[in-house]
Design a protein around this motif. Structure first.
Motif, short mmCIF file in Angstrom:
data_model
loop_
_atom_site.label_atom_id
_atom_site.label_comp_id
_atom_site.label_asym_id
_atom_site.label_seq_id
_atom_site.Cartn_x
_atom_site.Cartn_y
_atom_site.Cartn_z
N ALA A 1 -7.26 -35.89 -8.28
CA ALA A 1 -6.23 -36.88 -7.97
C ALA A 1 -4.95 -36.61 -8.74
N TYR B 1 -1.70 -37.90 -6.87
CA TYR B 1 -2.03 -39.25 -6.40
C TYR B 1 -2.40 -40.21 -7.53
N CYS C 1 -8.31 -38.89 -0.95
CA CYS C 1 -7.24 -39.38 -1.84
C CYS C 1 -6.21 -40.20 -1.05
N GLU C 2 -5.78 -39.65 0.08
CA GLU C 2 -4.76 -40.32 0.89
C GLU C 2 -5.27 -41.63 1.46
N THR D 1 -8.91 -49.86 -6.78
CA THR D 1 -9.34 -48.48 -6.54
C THR D 1 -9.56 -47.77 -7.87
N ALA E 1 -5.27 -44.06 -1.36
CA ALA E 1 -3.89 -44.35 -1.77
C ALA E 1 -3.18 -45.29 -0.80
N ASN E 2 -3.56 -45.27 0.47
CA ASN E 2 -2.93 -46.11 1.49
C ASN E 2 -3.43 -47.54 1.52
N LYS F 1 -1.35 -43.86 -7.58
CA LYS F 1 -1.78 -44.68 -6.44
C LYS F 1 -3.09 -45.41 -6.71
N PHE F 2 -3.74 -45.10 -7.83
CA PHE F 2 -5.03 -45.71 -8.13
C PHE F 2 -4.88 -46.82 -9.15
#
Length: 399
Positions: free
Chosen positions: A362, A367, A340-341, A351, A344-345, A370-371
């Motif tokens: 997620a 998270y 996930c991280e 994504t 997300a980065n 972040k997608f």
């Protein structure tokens, strides 16, 4: 050709049948997660704001007994929708008949009603799930237009999607905004991805993902494999997997996929093992070459998280379906969190989470924002990733 979307329709004064996916989790008659209802709001609001009369409907679970007619009423979803819209949603506690027809006729532009769980029609002969011709024809007769915003059932041939589409009239079926996003992101990732494309597949069974792997081998630059399905691949390579879950009848298939992959399939190099399927039991990280006979793998290890993160860092498109371990247990959630991280980065990448447990993970881990896109359909997104034509999408009118 491109599919019609709701913005392509003249909605003013029209009775608009809207197939939603309000198959939400419930406990003791109360909704425990309203994400699917929230996701449907843009389509509903657009129709209402443009003078349409919304006739909303959805299934909820499977209906097999008379008790289900009480426990699986979709009324709580209609009530929650009214709260979110801040306007009345008239609920009709039936799926056909004079009461429903009168309510439809009484609707004014900018008003919304919802009728009962479409699966109530399955209690006597599976009329909804088997796409009974008369049922699809009847529901189509209630409206002037049909907007399908239920991607979660797009892989099913039901009366409430393709049955209505077949009877509503040529050019009168369109995708809602949620369906449009699914076609754009999942369909785009499969048919025309920005490279490099990295696919991440987890979950318990290779058999669930065979079609996805075979389809993506021709399209993806790398496919990262985690979850319990990794052990079937490791066993196919001749490694000892201890008490880990292995599909013994899929070993030959796993070997053939590895051969065909020509290095595109990336397997874990370490795993977190324990003697018990229990968060509180002692556990340790070992190389996949040294899994003890009396222990089972329950997550990918730190070295694999690093390996996968490095692969992900180069991606312009990422498709993820399936957790890396038993993410419901904190001690075995680190692999899923790490993936996930890493996703997300990413900057300037598309994504996508293909629904199901990975989407739940997620969201649960915080998270979701972040997608680029989190699919609302588990089974539907899997079949779309396999490259299959989905009946619910095929039935939408072309522009």
């Amino acid at each position: 050709m491109a599919k019609k979307i709701v913005t392509d329709l003249d909605l003013k004064n029209k009775k608009v049948l809207v197939r939603l996916d309000f198959n939400v989790p419930m406990k003791d008659g109360k909704i425990t997660n309203d994400n699917r209802i929230v996701a449907a709001l843009p389509t509903i609001k657009y129709i209402l704001e443009n003078g349409g009369k919304v006739i909303a409907f959805s299934h909820l679970g499977k209906v097999k007994t008379k008790e289900d007619l009480i426990s699986k009423s979709i009324r709580p979803a209609a009530n929650r929708l009214a709260e979110l819209l801040e306007k009345e949603v008239k609920f009709i506690p039936t799926t056909k008949g004079p009461e429903l027809e009168a309510a439809v006729d009484a609707l004014k532009p900018g008003e919304i009603m919802m009728f009962e769980n479409t699966r109530f029609e399955d209690l006597d002969g599976k009329k909804e799930s088997s796409n009974d011709p008369e049922l699809g024809k009847y529901w189509a007769s209630l409206g002037d237009l049909f907007v399908n915003d239920a991607f979660g059932t797009a892989h099913r041939s039901h009366a409430s999607n393709i049955g209505i589409a077949a009877n509503i009239g040529e050019g009168k079926t369109a995708a809602g905004f949620l369906m449009e996003k699914e076609i754009k992101f999942i369909g785009g990732a499969v048919d025309n991805p920005t490279k490099p494309l990295i696919a991440i597949l987890g979950g318990s069974k290779v058999s669930d993902k065979i079609g996805v792997i075979e389809n993506l081998l021709d399209k993806a630059d790398k496919i990262l494999v985690g979850g319990a399905m990794m052990f079937t691949f490791l066993r196919a390579l001749g490694k000892n997997t201890g008490k880990s879950m292995v599909e013994e009848d899929k070993l030959d298939l796993a070997k053939s996929l590895l051969d065909k992959a020509n290095g595109k399939l990336v397997l874990p190099i370490d795993t977190v093992v324990s003697k018990e399927f229990n968060n509180d039991a002692p556990h340790k990280t070992v190389s996949v070459n040294n899994i003890p006979e009396d222990q089972m793998g329950l997550d990918i290890g730190a070295a694999t998280i690093k390996l996968f993160s490095e692969e992900i860092s180069n991606a312009k498109t990422v498709v993820w379906n399936g957790p890396m371990g038993v993410f419901e247990m904190p001690n075995y959630a680190k692999g899923t969190i790490g993936v996930c991280e890493a996703i997300a980065n990413l900057k300037n990448s598309t994504t996508i989470i293909g629904g199901g447990d990975s989407a739940a993970a997620a969201i649960q881990l915080g998270y979701a924002s972040k997608f680029t896109h989190i699919s609302t359909g588990g089974g539907a997104s899997l079949e779309y990733l396999e490259g299959k034509e989905l009946p619910g999408i095929v039935s939408i009118s072309e522009k």
